[in-house]
Design a protein around this motif. Structure first.
Motif, PDB file in Angstrom:
ATOM      1  N   SER A  83       0.894  -1.247   0.010  1.00 41.31           N
ATOM      2  CA  SER A  83       0.099  -0.054   0.006  1.00 41.31           C
ATOM      3  C   SER A  83       0.946   1.320   0.077  1.00 41.31           C
ATOM      4  CB  SER A  83      -0.893   0.116   1.087  1.00 41.31           C
ATOM      5  OG  SER A  83      -1.623  -0.956   1.139  1.00 41.31           O
TER       6      SER A  83
ATOM      7  N   THR B  79      -8.092   7.807  -2.862  1.00 45.54           N
ATOM      8  CA  THR B  79      -9.132   7.319  -2.010  1.00 45.54           C
ATOM      9  C   THR B  79     -10.601   7.051  -2.706  1.00 45.54           C
ATOM     10  OG1 THR B  79      -9.962   9.763  -1.726  1.00 45.54           O
ATOM     11  CG2 THR B  79      -8.577   8.798  -0.135  1.00 45.54           C
TER      12      THR B  79
ATOM     13  N   MET C  16      -8.779   2.058  -5.029  1.00 45.74           N
ATOM     14  CA  MET C  16      -8.637   1.208  -3.849  1.00 45.74           C
ATOM     15  C   MET C  16      -8.765  -0.295  -4.073  1.00 45.74           C
ATOM     16  SD  MET C  16      -7.560   2.975  -1.331  1.00 45.74           S
ATOM     17  CE  MET C  16      -7.877   1.781   0.125  1.00 45.74           C
ATOM     18  N   THR C  17      -9.889  -0.512  -4.879  1.00 48.80           N
ATOM     19  CA  THR C  17     -10.137  -1.761  -5.332  1.00 48.80           C
ATOM     20  C   THR C  17      -8.972  -2.663  -6.147  1.00 48.80           C
ATOM     21  OG1 THR C  17     -12.454  -1.365  -5.674  1.00 48.80           O
ATOM     22  CG2 THR C  17     -11.854  -3.350  -6.657  1.00 48.80           C
TER      23      THR C  17
ATOM     24  N   THR D 220      -6.425  -3.574  -3.538  1.00 45.28           N
ATOM     25  CA  THR D 220      -6.826  -4.379  -2.680  1.00 45.28           C
ATOM     26  C   THR D 220      -6.476  -5.906  -3.531  1.00 45.28           C
ATOM     27  OG1 THR D 220      -8.570  -3.284  -1.723  1.00 45.28           O
ATOM     28  CG2 THR D 220      -8.503  -5.666  -1.693  1.00 45.28           C
TER      29      THR D 220
ATOM     30  N   LEU E 119     -15.923   2.096   4.531  1.00 46.79           N
ATOM     31  CA  LEU E 119     -14.548   1.482   4.341  1.00 46.79           C
ATOM     32  C   LEU E 119     -14.582   0.228   3.326  1.00 46.79           C
ATOM     33  CD1 LEU E 119     -11.597   1.057   5.145  1.00 46.79           C
ATOM     34  CD2 LEU E 119     -12.306  -0.430   6.803  1.00 46.79           C
ATOM     35  N   MET E 120     -15.548  -0.619   3.486  1.00 48.71           N
ATOM     36  CA  MET E 120     -15.807  -1.703   2.505  1.00 48.71           C
ATOM     37  C   MET E 120     -16.043  -1.315   0.900  1.00 48.71           C
ATOM     38  SD  MET E 120     -15.279  -4.577   3.973  1.00 48.71           S
ATOM     39  CE  MET E 120     -13.880  -3.643   4.839  1.00 48.71           C
TER      40      MET E 120
ATOM     41  N   SER F  68     -13.149   0.051  -0.604  1.00 48.00           N
ATOM     42  CA  SER F  68     -12.124  -1.009  -0.787  1.00 48.00           C
ATOM     43  C   SER F  68     -12.461  -1.853  -1.814  1.00 48.00           C
ATOM     44  CB  SER F  68     -11.908  -2.060   0.522  1.00 48.00           C
ATOM     45  OG  SER F  68     -11.293  -1.321   1.505  1.00 48.00           O
ATOM     46  N   LEU F  69     -13.928  -2.079  -2.137  1.00 53.34           N
ATOM     47  CA  LEU F  69     -14.023  -2.836  -3.100  1.00 53.34           C
ATOM     48  C   LEU F  69     -15.434  -2.550  -3.963  1.00 53.34           C
ATOM     49  CD1 LEU F  69     -14.421  -6.405  -0.849  1.00 53.34           C
ATOM     50  CD2 LEU F  69     -12.437  -5.854  -2.452  1.00 53.34           C
TER      51      LEU F  69
END
Length: 299
Positions: free
Chosen positions: A45, A76, A81-82, A85, A161-162, A165-166
């Motif tokens: 990261s 952000t 982010m995905t 991840t 947050l989820m 991230s996804l």
């Protein structure tokens, strides 16, 4: 009498010291393994953040500090982010699979392989694992709903947050959650860590410790709480099957339920339905397991 009592106490203390040392060694080593993989993902990261900032600096001609501020908004977004991840999980999985194979996988005996073929690699165990995954998914929903009742703000922060991230790409989210995460986390938790804990603790203690560590591994307390039941179940499956493969399948099926449930009618996402589904799955698993009682079969 005093001398005898002192001698007994001394011998008891000497016998306890190796046991305490073993317990401490087992827990410390397990947390070191987990910390190594958490650290690896954090390093990825940081490297990604510096890489994007460096690209902004080269493009705009500003220094790195300004570039980091300018690129913060992009970093952000859901798409970044995905992608991050997926990249972090894929790299971690490459290491976890390799380490698991080198340390434990290649040490499988012929007896282990025969047991897996005769007792595990059958239709019934995988049906039971699938049903258990569905039931445990709805148990997780109930736990999450309880957390939401107790602290709505906490649950809202977790959902954000989820989403970050996804939420960038459904295909990448599926790849990360349904394929890469089960492989990576099972090789770490039910592979490296559970196998290490088995050298120091009894089976029930191993299942509890690795389940708690599985919660900690997720790095947020909401997910850390609601994954405890599936973590314990995965530990049980790993010990019973002597393999991480059924665990990867169960974890994959469990994670896939979050995508499948989104396609179901709204009623299937209610608390009432979650209770019904969890109870039905538990009854079916109990009944199927009862049929195997007294037999030398996995279940």
């Amino acid at each position: 009498m005093t001398d005898i009592y002192v001698d007994k106490q001394y011998r008891y203390q000497r016998e306890r010291e190796p046991l305490i040392s073993k317990i401490v060694e087992g827990i410390i080593l397990s947390f070191a393994i987990m910390g190594m993989f958490i650290g690896l993902q954090m390093m990825i990261s940081v490297a990604a953040t510096l890489g994007v900032s460096a690209a902004y600096a080269a493009k705009t001609g500003c220094d790195m500090q300004i570039a980091m501020l300018l690129s913060a908004k992009f970093m952000t977004t859901g798409s970044f982010m995905t992608g991050l991840t997926v990249a972090a999980t894929a790299i971690s999985a490459l290491f976890s699979v390799s380490f698991y194979w080198m340390i434990w996988g290649r040490k499988k005996t012929e007896a282990d392989r025969q047991y897996f073929k005769e007792k595990v690699l059958k239709e019934k165990p995988f049906i039971m694992i699938s049903i258990a995954a569905v039931g445990l998914y709805y148990v997780a929903i109930l736990i999450a709903e309880l957390i939401n009742v107790i602290s709505p703000a906490t649950m809202e922060s977790y959902n954000e947050l989820m989403e970050m991230s996804l939420g960038g790409s459904e295909i990448l989210a599926l790849l990360a959650a349904v394929i890469l995460a089960p492989v990576n986390e099972e090789c770490i938790m039910r592979g490296l860590i559970l196998k290490n804990l088995q050298k120091f603790f009894s089976t029930p203690v191993v299942i509890i410790i690795q389940a708690v560590m599985f919660g900690i591994f997720h790095m947020n307390w909401v997910q850390g709480i609601y994954v405890l039941p599936i973590g314990a179940a995965l530990g049980y499956v790993a010990i019973k099957s002597r393999s991480v493969f059924p665990c990867i399948y169960m974890h994959l099926f469990y994670n896939m339920m979050s995508f499948v449930s989104a396609l179901l009618p709204k009623f299937c996402q209610t608390v009432l339905f979650s209770v019904f589904a969890a109870v039905v799955c538990a009854v079916v698993i109990w009944y199927m397991g009862k049929e195997n009682y007294g037999k030398n079969e996995f279940g």
